[in-house]
Design a protein around this motif. Structure first.
Motif, PDB file in Angstrom:
ATOM      1  N   LEU A 115      -6.598   3.291  -3.090  1.00  0.00           N
ATOM      2  CA  LEU A 115      -5.537   3.824  -2.412  1.00  0.00           C
ATOM      3  C   LEU A 115      -4.817   3.284  -1.307  1.00  0.00           C
ATOM      4  O   LEU A 115      -3.717   3.454  -1.109  1.00  0.00           O
ATOM      5  N   SER A 116      -5.260   1.877  -0.847  1.00  0.00           N
ATOM      6  CA  SER A 116      -4.453   1.057  -0.082  1.00  0.00           C
ATOM      7  C   SER A 116      -3.168   0.883  -0.599  1.00  0.00           C
ATOM      8  O   SER A 116      -2.242   0.235   0.174  1.00  0.00           O
ATOM      9  N   SER A 117      -3.067   0.555  -2.028  1.00  0.00           N
ATOM     10  CA  SER A 117      -1.978   0.196  -2.521  1.00  0.00           C
ATOM     11  C   SER A 117      -1.231   1.175  -3.230  1.00  0.00           C
ATOM     12  O   SER A 117      -0.102   0.781  -3.816  1.00  0.00           O
ATOM     13  N   ASP A 118      -1.198   2.250  -2.876  1.00  0.00           N
ATOM     14  CA  ASP A 118      -0.738   3.450  -3.320  1.00  0.00           C
ATOM     15  C   ASP A 118       0.507   3.927  -2.226  1.00  0.00           C
ATOM     16  O   ASP A 118       0.391   4.527  -1.398  1.00  0.00           O
ATOM     17  N   LEU A 121       1.206   7.518  -0.606  1.00  0.00           N
ATOM     18  CA  LEU A 121       0.581   7.847   0.665  1.00  0.00           C
ATOM     19  C   LEU A 121       1.284   7.601   2.079  1.00  0.00           C
ATOM     20  O   LEU A 121       0.873   8.259   2.986  1.00  0.00           O
ATOM     21  N   PHE A 122       1.902   6.530   2.045  1.00  0.00           N
ATOM     22  CA  PHE A 122       2.466   6.028   3.406  1.00  0.00           C
ATOM     23  C   PHE A 122       3.770   6.250   4.017  1.00  0.00           C
ATOM     24  O   PHE A 122       3.747   6.108   5.218  1.00  0.00           O
ATOM     25  N   ASP A 123       4.690   6.805   3.107  1.00  0.00           N
ATOM     26  CA  ASP A 123       5.932   7.253   3.811  1.00  0.00           C
ATOM     27  C   ASP A 123       6.247   5.987   4.494  1.00  0.00           C
ATOM     28  O   ASP A 123       7.065   6.532   5.810  1.00  0.00           O
ATOM     29  N   GLY A 124       6.698   5.193   4.504  1.00  0.00           N
ATOM     30  CA  GLY A 124       7.336   3.696   5.135  1.00  0.00           C
ATOM     31  C   GLY A 124       6.359   3.267   6.242  1.00  0.00           C
ATOM     32  O   GLY A 124       6.645   2.442   6.917  1.00  0.00           O
ATOM     33  N   GLN A 125       4.940   3.909   6.225  1.00  0.00           N
ATOM     34  CA  GLN A 125       4.022   3.227   7.298  1.00  0.00           C
ATOM     35  C   GLN A 125       3.374   1.891   6.636  1.00  0.00           C
ATOM     36  O   GLN A 125       3.400   2.001   5.543  1.00  0.00           O
ATOM     37  N   PRO A 126       2.794   1.164   7.411  1.00  0.00           N
ATOM     38  CA  PRO A 126       2.207   0.107   7.079  1.00  0.00           C
ATOM     39  C   PRO A 126       1.070   0.433   5.933  1.00  0.00           C
ATOM     40  O   PRO A 126      -0.085   1.360   6.634  1.00  0.00           O
ATOM     41  N   PRO A 127       0.620  -0.034   4.931  1.00  0.00           N
ATOM     42  CA  PRO A 127      -0.438   0.385   4.269  1.00  0.00           C
ATOM     43  C   PRO A 127      -1.582  -0.142   4.727  1.00  0.00           C
ATOM     44  O   PRO A 127      -1.437  -1.538   5.382  1.00  0.00           O
ATOM     45  N   PRO A 128      -2.996   0.257   4.518  1.00  0.00           N
ATOM     46  CA  PRO A 128      -4.069  -0.123   5.240  1.00  0.00           C
ATOM     47  C   PRO A 128      -4.535  -1.615   4.630  1.00  0.00           C
ATOM     48  O   PRO A 128      -5.148  -2.476   5.562  1.00  0.00           O
ATOM     49  N   TYR A 129      -4.033  -1.949   3.533  1.00  0.00           N
ATOM     50  CA  TYR A 129      -4.486  -3.422   3.372  1.00  0.00           C
ATOM     51  C   TYR A 129      -3.901  -4.332   4.135  1.00  0.00           C
ATOM     52  O   TYR A 129      -4.568  -5.541   4.370  1.00  0.00           O
ATOM     53  N   LEU A 130      -2.846  -4.182   4.843  1.00  0.00           N
ATOM     54  CA  LEU A 130      -2.213  -5.099   5.621  1.00  0.00           C
ATOM     55  C   LEU A 130      -3.265  -5.384   7.025  1.00  0.00           C
ATOM     56  O   LEU A 130      -3.405  -6.517   7.571  1.00  0.00           O
ATOM     57  N   GLY A 131      -4.108  -4.385   7.287  1.00  0.00           N
ATOM     58  CA  GLY A 131      -5.251  -4.451   8.237  1.00  0.00           C
ATOM     59  C   GLY A 131      -6.089  -5.604   7.836  1.00  0.00           C
ATOM     60  O   GLY A 131      -6.621  -6.213   8.508  1.00  0.00           O
TER      61      GLY A 131
END
Length: 199
Positions: A115-118, A121-131
């Motif tokens: 899901l982190s690369s989908d 789901l994020f609408d322009g927000q930073p995806p979780p994998y960046l964390g």
């Protein structure tokens, strides 16, 4: 207490909530966010659409909770290995083996990586994998500061490579994501990479 708080509390305490979460995580890990029909997931558990929406207001809310749990699991693992290993490079190496070992048994972890690369789901927000990249980067920079990682190493590039490694591993067939096979592949990876990083 307001009505919204009571409803949220009821959702959190639903006896079927964990069953739905785990089943949905397994489905997201296998098929990705867009391909999963969550009513089919709850139907496979013998539950109704009402049980789903009693626990989760929408498919997106369900996916985001999986991502929150995934992030919490990853952070706790990083904290644990840093406390266990005095050497940050060795902590990074140990973390990769622990994640690999958990991939086959933890649907939340598998789904979180998928899901982190989908992007939907994020609408322009930073995806979780960046964390996750930032956490590995910080660990490697600390290793440079303490003299365990070579100063010429680019921590961000190495961190990016590690996240790509696990994102790719999650997408491989189950026969390849077998724990023993992943361990062998990690052994080969670190045999090549560790000498280039270690000071």
């Amino acid at each position: 207490m307001g009505t919204l708080w009571i409803v949220a509390s009821q959702r959190r305490s639903s006896p079927n909530r964990e069953r739905i979460l785990v089943a949905a995580a397994d489905a997201f890990a296998r098929a990705g966010y867009d391909s999963v029909i969550v009513t089919d997931v709850v139907g496979s558990l013998g539950l109704t659409k009402g049980a789903l929406y009693h626990s989760f207001a929408s498919k997106e809310v369900l996916a985001r909770e999986i991502l929150e749990r995934y992030s919490a699991t990853w952070s706790a693992l990083a904290d644990r290995v840093l406390a266990e290993y005095g050497n940050e490079l060795e902590a990074v190496v140990a973390m990769t083996y622990q994640v690999a070992g958990a991939l086959h048994r933890d649907p939340i972890l598998r789904a979180g990586i998928r899901l982190s690369s989908d992007a939907s789901l994020f609408d322009g927000q930073p995806p979780p994998y960046l964390g996750r990249i930032e956490r590995f980067t910080g660990m490697l920079r600390a290793g440079q500061k303490h003299g365990t990682v070579r100063p010429e190493v680019d921590p961000g590039a190495v961190a990016w490579l590690l996240i790509v490694l696990f994102t790719g591993a999650q997408a491989l067939p189950a026969s390849i994501v077998d724990p023993a096979e992943l361990t062998r592949r990690l052994d080969a990876f670190w045999a090549l990479v560790r000498p280039q990083l270690a000071a």
